[in-house]
Scaffold this motif. Structure first.
Motif, PDB file in Angstrom:
ATOM      1  N   LEU A  21       0.826  -1.214   0.000  1.00  0.00           N
ATOM      2  CA  LEU A  21       0.000   0.000   0.000  1.00  0.00           C
ATOM      3  C   LEU A  21       0.861   1.265   0.000  1.00  0.00           C
ATOM      4  CD1 LEU A  21      -2.775  -1.071   2.556  1.00  0.00           C
ATOM      5  CD2 LEU A  21      -3.024  -0.810   0.077  1.00  0.00           C
ATOM      6  N   ASN A  22       1.920   1.274   0.809  1.00  0.00           N
ATOM      7  CA  ASN A  22       2.778   2.452   0.885  1.00  0.00           C
ATOM      8  C   ASN A  22       3.563   2.673  -0.407  1.00  0.00           C
ATOM      9  OD1 ASN A  22       1.976   3.341   3.394  1.00  0.00           O
ATOM     10  ND2 ASN A  22       3.554   2.193   4.477  1.00  0.00           N
ATOM     11  N   ASP A  24       2.505   1.848  -3.399  1.00  0.00           N
ATOM     12  CA  ASP A  24       1.513   2.390  -4.330  1.00  0.00           C
ATOM     13  C   ASP A  24       1.201   3.860  -4.031  1.00  0.00           C
ATOM     14  OD1 ASP A  24       1.350  -0.038  -5.634  1.00  0.00           O
ATOM     15  OD2 ASP A  24      -0.495  -0.655  -4.612  1.00  0.00           O
ATOM     16  N   LYS A  25       1.118   4.209  -2.760  1.00  0.00           N
ATOM     17  CA  LYS A  25       0.724   5.567  -2.360  1.00  0.00           C
ATOM     18  C   LYS A  25       1.891   6.552  -2.403  1.00  0.00           C
ATOM     19  CE  LYS A  25      -1.675   8.032   1.328  1.00  0.00           C
ATOM     20  NZ  LYS A  25      -2.414   7.899   2.594  1.00  0.00           N
TER      21      LYS A  25
END
Length: 80
Positions: A21-22, A24-25
């Protein structure tokens, strides 16, 4: 296990999911490792190769907070 040997790590599955997630973000995940009696603290990146086609980065000897900030600053330079 002695009290000073205890740690509060997240599970491997949660770490993998949070890392994905990190990346991607933010374009990367920073992992910080606290110093011990025989090893300095260090922080390293995960995701710079995937996101920016750039080698991962590691820095030694800084506080966890400062190491994290340095890697985020370098990632911003790579991004720009």
């Amino acid at each position: 296990m002695k009290k000073e040997d205890e740690h509060n790590c997240i599970s491997k599955d949660d770490l993998f999911e949070e890392t994905k997630l990190n990346i991607d973000k933010f374009g990367l995940q920073v992992i910080s490792v606290t110093s011990t009696n025989y090893s300095p603290s260090f922080a390293y990146s995960i995701g710079l190769t995937k996101t920016y086609n750039h080698p991962e980065i590691i820095c030694f000897g800084f506080s966890n907070r400062l190491g994290h900030e340095i890697l985020n600053d370098v990632a911003e330079i790579i991004k720009n």
